[in-house]
Structure formats: structure tokens, C-alpha cells
Design a protein around this motif. Sequence first.
Motif, PDB file in Angstrom:
ATOM      1  N   SER A 152      76.740  26.524  25.710  1.00  0.00           N
ATOM      2  CA  SER A 152      77.649  26.919  26.790  1.00  0.00           C
ATOM      3  C   SER A 152      78.024  25.680  27.575  1.00  0.00           C
ATOM      4  CB  SER A 152      76.962  27.897  27.745  1.00  0.00           C
ATOM      5  OG  SER A 152      76.585  29.054  27.054  1.00  0.00           O
ATOM      6  N   PHE A 153      79.251  25.634  28.032  1.00  0.00           N
ATOM      7  CA  PHE A 153      79.666  24.638  29.025  1.00  0.00           C
ATOM      8  C   PHE A 153      79.805  25.415  30.321  1.00  0.00           C
ATOM      9  CE2 PHE A 153      81.412  22.667  25.106  1.00  0.00           C
ATOM     10  CZ  PHE A 153      80.773  21.441  25.188  1.00  0.00           C
ATOM     11  N   GLY A 154      78.881  25.233  31.240  1.00  0.00           N
ATOM     12  CA  GLY A 154      78.865  26.057  32.446  1.00  0.00           C
ATOM     13  C   GLY A 154      78.723  27.511  32.039  1.00  0.00           C
ATOM     14  N   ARG A 155      79.662  28.349  32.483  1.00  0.00           N
ATOM     15  CA  ARG A 155      79.546  29.778  32.136  1.00  0.00           C
ATOM     16  C   ARG A 155      80.317  30.128  30.867  1.00  0.00           C
ATOM     17  NH1 ARG A 155      81.110  32.433  37.683  1.00  0.00           N
ATOM     18  NH2 ARG A 155      81.279  34.292  36.393  1.00  0.00           N
ATOM     19  N   HIS A 156      80.929  29.117  30.290  1.00  0.00           N
ATOM     20  CA  HIS A 156      81.749  29.363  29.104  1.00  0.00           C
ATOM     21  C   HIS A 156      80.906  29.188  27.833  1.00  0.00           C
ATOM     22  CE1 HIS A 156      85.486  27.944  26.625  1.00  0.00           C
ATOM     23  NE2 HIS A 156      85.028  29.101  26.238  1.00  0.00           N
ATOM     24  N   GLN A 157      80.612  30.303  27.176  1.00  0.00           N
ATOM     25  CA  GLN A 157      79.835  30.213  25.928  1.00  0.00           C
ATOM     26  C   GLN A 157      80.771  29.856  24.775  1.00  0.00           C
ATOM     27  OE1 GLN A 157      76.970  33.233  25.109  1.00  0.00           O
ATOM     28  NE2 GLN A 157      76.142  32.029  23.434  1.00  0.00           N
ATOM     29  N   VAL A 158      80.499  28.716  24.156  1.00  0.00           N
ATOM     30  CA  VAL A 158      81.398  28.177  23.127  1.00  0.00           C
ATOM     31  C   VAL A 158      80.840  28.444  21.731  1.00  0.00           C
ATOM     32  CG1 VAL A 158      82.350  26.010  22.271  1.00  0.00           C
ATOM     33  CG2 VAL A 158      82.277  26.428  24.712  1.00  0.00           C
ATOM     34  N   LEU A 159      79.514  28.492  21.611  1.00  0.00           N
ATOM     35  CA  LEU A 159      78.884  28.826  20.323  1.00  0.00           C
ATOM     36  C   LEU A 159      77.859  29.925  20.575  1.00  0.00           C
ATOM     37  CD1 LEU A 159      78.088  25.249  18.913  1.00  0.00           C
ATOM     38  CD2 LEU A 159      80.022  26.720  18.284  1.00  0.00           C
TER      39      LEU A 159
ATOM     40  N   LEU B 260      75.178  14.978  20.005  1.00  0.00           N
ATOM     41  CA  LEU B 260      76.177  14.420  20.915  1.00  0.00           C
ATOM     42  C   LEU B 260      76.457  15.468  21.983  1.00  0.00           C
ATOM     43  CD1 LEU B 260      78.733  12.549  18.663  1.00  0.00           C
ATOM     44  CD2 LEU B 260      77.187  11.589  20.346  1.00  0.00           C
ATOM     45  N   GLU B 261      76.277  16.729  21.613  1.00  0.00           N
ATOM     46  CA  GLU B 261      76.201  17.823  22.595  1.00  0.00           C
ATOM     47  C   GLU B 261      74.820  18.426  22.481  1.00  0.00           C
ATOM     48  OE1 GLU B 261      78.369  18.429  24.768  1.00  0.00           O
ATOM     49  OE2 GLU B 261      80.278  17.729  23.919  1.00  0.00           O
ATOM     50  N   LYS B 262      74.219  18.736  23.601  1.00  0.00           N
ATOM     51  CA  LYS B 262      72.899  19.355  23.571  1.00  0.00           C
ATOM     52  C   LYS B 262      73.078  20.865  23.434  1.00  0.00           C
ATOM     53  CE  LYS B 262      68.742  19.848  26.442  1.00  0.00           C
ATOM     54  NZ  LYS B 262      68.415  21.086  25.789  1.00  0.00           N
TER      55      LYS B 262
ATOM     56  N   GLY C  86      88.954  26.839  11.139  1.00  0.00           N
ATOM     57  CA  GLY C  86      89.075  27.827  12.211  1.00  0.00           C
ATOM     58  C   GLY C  86      90.131  27.395  13.189  1.00  0.00           C
ATOM     59  N   PRO C  87      90.627  28.335  13.985  1.00  0.00           N
ATOM     60  CA  PRO C  87      91.666  27.986  14.951  1.00  0.00           C
ATOM     61  C   PRO C  87      91.148  27.001  15.995  1.00  0.00           C
ATOM     62  CG  PRO C  87      91.054  30.320  15.135  1.00  0.00           C
ATOM     63  CD  PRO C  87      90.276  29.747  13.995  1.00  0.00           C
ATOM     64  N   SER C  88      92.066  26.347  16.643  1.00  0.00           N
ATOM     65  CA  SER C  88      91.742  25.415  17.709  1.00  0.00           C
ATOM     66  C   SER C  88      90.956  26.143  18.797  1.00  0.00           C
ATOM     67  CB  SER C  88      93.064  24.872  18.232  1.00  0.00           C
ATOM     68  OG  SER C  88      92.812  23.980  19.253  1.00  0.00           O
ATOM     69  N   GLY C  89      89.898  25.520  19.264  1.00  0.00           N
ATOM     70  CA  GLY C  89      89.095  26.122  20.331  1.00  0.00           C
ATOM     71  C   GLY C  89      88.011  27.056  19.835  1.00  0.00           C
ATOM     72  N   SER C  90      87.846  27.156  18.494  1.00  0.00           N
ATOM     73  CA  SER C  90      86.857  28.114  17.976  1.00  0.00           C
ATOM     74  C   SER C  90      85.432  27.567  18.003  1.00  0.00           C
ATOM     75  CB  SER C  90      87.238  28.566  16.565  1.00  0.00           C
ATOM     76  OG  SER C  90      87.400  27.466  15.711  1.00  0.00           O
ATOM     77  N   GLY C  91      85.285  26.263  18.314  1.00  0.00           N
ATOM     78  CA  GLY C  91      83.933  25.707  18.458  1.00  0.00           C
ATOM     79  C   GLY C  91      83.497  24.795  17.322  1.00  0.00           C
ATOM     80  N   LYS C  92      84.429  24.446  16.439  1.00  0.00           N
ATOM     81  CA  LYS C  92      84.078  23.652  15.244  1.00  0.00           C
ATOM     82  C   LYS C  92      83.510  22.282  15.622  1.00  0.00           C
ATOM     83  CE  LYS C  92      88.350  23.691  13.738  1.00  0.00           C
ATOM     84  NZ  LYS C  92      89.000  24.368  14.897  1.00  0.00           N
ATOM     85  N   THR C  93      84.250  21.571  16.473  1.00  0.00           N
ATOM     86  CA  THR C  93      83.808  20.233  16.866  1.00  0.00           C
ATOM     87  C   THR C  93      82.507  20.301  17.653  1.00  0.00           C
ATOM     88  OG1 THR C  93      86.017  19.327  16.828  1.00  0.00           O
ATOM     89  CG2 THR C  93      84.461  18.225  18.268  1.00  0.00           C
ATOM     90  N   THR C  94      82.404  21.274  18.519  1.00  0.00           N
ATOM     91  CA  THR C  94      81.168  21.412  19.309  1.00  0.00           C
ATOM     92  C   THR C  94      79.979  21.643  18.373  1.00  0.00           C
ATOM     93  OG1 THR C  94      82.455  22.316  21.132  1.00  0.00           O
ATOM     94  CG2 THR C  94      80.081  22.701  21.195  1.00  0.00           C
ATOM     95  N   LEU C  95      80.165  22.467  17.356  1.00  0.00           N
ATOM     96  CA  LEU C  95      79.067  22.722  16.420  1.00  0.00           C
ATOM     97  C   LEU C  95      78.646  21.425  15.726  1.00  0.00           C
ATOM     98  CD1 LEU C  95      77.153  24.671  14.997  1.00  0.00           C
ATOM     99  CD2 LEU C  95      78.938  25.073  13.299  1.00  0.00           C
TER     100      LEU C  95
HETATM  101  P1  ADP Z   1      87.577  23.315  17.957  1.00  0.00           P
HETATM  102  O1  ADP Z   1      86.910  22.084  17.401  1.00  0.00           O
HETATM  103  O2  ADP Z   1      87.373  24.518  17.094  1.00  0.00           O
HETATM  104  O3  ADP Z   1      89.015  23.112  18.320  1.00  0.00           O
HETATM  105  P2  ADP Z   1      85.951  22.788  20.266  1.00  0.00           P
HETATM  106  O4  ADP Z   1      84.548  22.788  19.785  1.00  0.00           O
HETATM  107  O5  ADP Z   1      86.613  21.461  20.487  1.00  0.00           O
HETATM  108  O6  ADP Z   1      86.827  23.694  19.306  1.00  0.00           O
HETATM  109  O7  ADP Z   1      86.036  23.579  21.635  1.00  0.00           O
HETATM  110  C1  ADP Z   1      85.546  24.898  21.776  1.00  0.00           C
HETATM  111  C2  ADP Z   1      85.690  25.318  23.234  1.00  0.00           C
HETATM  112  O8  ADP Z   1      84.800  24.537  24.024  1.00  0.00           O
HETATM  113  C3  ADP Z   1      87.066  25.098  23.824  1.00  0.00           C
HETATM  114  O9  ADP Z   1      87.350  26.204  24.666  1.00  0.00           O
HETATM  115  C4  ADP Z   1      86.920  23.843  24.631  1.00  0.00           C
HETATM  116  O10 ADP Z   1      87.796  23.834  25.704  1.00  0.00           O
HETATM  117  C5  ADP Z   1      85.479  23.929  25.093  1.00  0.00           C
HETATM  118  N1  ADP Z   1      84.871  22.589  25.290  1.00  0.00           N
HETATM  119  C6  ADP Z   1      84.671  21.656  24.336  1.00  0.00           C
HETATM  120  N2  ADP Z   1      84.077  20.564  24.838  1.00  0.00           N
HETATM  121  C7  ADP Z   1      83.907  20.812  26.175  1.00  0.00           C
HETATM  122  C8  ADP Z   1      83.346  20.064  27.267  1.00  0.00           C
HETATM  123  N3  ADP Z   1      82.832  18.848  27.065  1.00  0.00           N
HETATM  124  N4  ADP Z   1      83.332  20.649  28.472  1.00  0.00           N
HETATM  125  C9  ADP Z   1      83.825  21.898  28.659  1.00  0.00           C
HETATM  126  N5  ADP Z   1      84.362  22.646  27.681  1.00  0.00           N
HETATM  127  C10 ADP Z   1      84.410  22.120  26.458  1.00  0.00           C
END
Ligand code: ADP
Length: 243
Positions: free
Chosen positions: A10-17, A50-52, A34-43
Motif C-alpha cells: 500500500s502507498f498510504g491508504r491506497h492498496q496497490v498490490l 526497491l519498494e518495501k 496489464g493495464p497502466s496502474g495495475s501494479g506491475k512495476t510495483t510488483l
Molecule cells: P503499472 O506498472 O501497472 O502501470 P504501477 O505499479 O506503476 O502500475 O502503479 C500502480 C499504482 O500504484 C498506481 O495507482 C500508481 O499511481 C501507484 N504508485 C506507484 N508508485 C507509487 C508511489 N511511489 N507512491 C504512491 N503511489 C504509487
Amino acid sequence: MISLTQISKSFGRHQVLSNIDLTVTKGEVVVILGPSGSGKTTLLRCVNYLEKPSGGEIAIGDFKVNCKHARKKEIHQLRQKTAMVFQQYNLFRHKTALENVMEGLLIVKKLPKDEARKRSIALLEKVGLGSKLDAYPSQLSGGQQQRVGIARALALEPEVILFDEPTSALDPELVGEVLAVIRKIAKEGITMIVVTHEMGFARDVANHVVFMDGGVIVEEGTPTELFNHPREERTKQFLKRIT
Ligand code: ADP
């Protein structure tokens, strides 16, 4: 060989994965779509911390990290087992191609300079840059810079290379040369996880395709299963949009 168990972020209250489970076998090329914003890069960034991750477990071989209680030393060990190829290359601007590749060998692997130099030259030759050893990033095209990035990742001899949209910053005519290098190293049996929008590449090179949407894995399978016989409506819609 690599397993992610119940990874969440989660980033703050936003659960991304949300509770991601993924197993990658040795030598496999996994493509994440996956579509943009689906969490691929974060995963991908969670795999090498690089992200905890907010929770879950990462295992590479026998080495396991419980993300809630990870110690510095464990994170360091995890990072040594992975290497990342970034969308924006992330090369040192004031170092030559050769010095960029040598850096990890000197600092991380602590090799003697001669040995680091020899290995780095061989790797730059492998990615087709034997004639650009002394060029600075500003003297190289985007495709060439990304190939330096790939040589740098290979130099670390990681258990897995993580590619974060490696061609999306490139002019279209430069995409092919970078994909060709990735294809070549995939054939050598190096384990890779690749986030990409290159569907042709995913079909040809992946052994395992994962489709993510809204922070979860919606569906995964072989390229034939996923591209020709998607089961889930969200996968079908996504494939319809991009092909
Ligand atoms: P994708 O790679 O599928 O496009 P991301 O993993 O980049 O998706 O992002 C997933 C969600 O996490 C998005 O809503 C993005 O705005 C949010 N996000 C990514 N990195 C951060 C960050 N460092 N701080 C806050 N929100 C983030």
C-alpha cells in the motif's frame, strides 16, 4: 525457484498490490502484462525491495524474506540475488559504458580491476557494444544505453533479472535491437521477469504470462493459454484493446 507469497503493498491508504502469489521456475521467462496502474512495476520493485512490500514472503531458492520482519542484512542478500533493468536505463552519466558495467563487479562483487574489466568487455561484446566501450551515455542511442543496462545486470550474475518496461522509453526503431538482446539471453536460460507492452515479444519469448489488473493476478498461463484462450473477461477485454 522464486516464490512470492501473499505479497501486498500500500502507498498510504491506497492498496496497490493485494495478496500476490507467483512462482517462477529456474530458467523461465515470465512476462507481466496489464493495464497502466495495475501494479506491475510495483510488483517488480517489491521483488528486490526497491519498494518495501507491506506484507508477504519472498523466496529465492532456499533464501526467504518475511517482508514484515525483514532485516537489513536479508534485504542486502535479496538485492544481491536480483538485478533490475530500468525503463530509463539509470546509467551513471559521468562513466563510460565499460565503467558502468565494471562498477557492480568492483563494488558489489569486489573483483580485482583487471578481472572486472575483462568480464565487462566480454559482456559488452555480447550485447553488441564491443566498439563502444569508452563511450559515455550521452554519446549512445537509447537502444545502446539500454544494452549497457542489460550488460550491467548480467555482470552481477543474479538469480533473476527484472526488466521494468525496458523498451518503453525508446524510439520505435530502437526497440528491436533491445528485444533481440533480451531474446538472446533468455535462450541462455537466465531467469527473467519482464514487464512489457510488447505483445509479439511476450508471445515468442515468454514461457509464462501473467495478467494483472487492479493489484491482483487475474490470470496466468502459457502464452498460448493466455493469448489464444483467455478465460477471464478482464483478460479478454485487455487483449482486445491492445491487439
Ligand atoms: P503499472 O506498472 O501497472 O502501470 P504501477 O505499479 O506503476 O502500475 O502503479 C500502480 C499504482 O500504484 C498506481 O495507482 C500508481 O499511481 C501507484 N504508485 C506507484 N508508485 C507509487 C508511489 N511511489 N507512491 C504512491 N503511489 C504509487
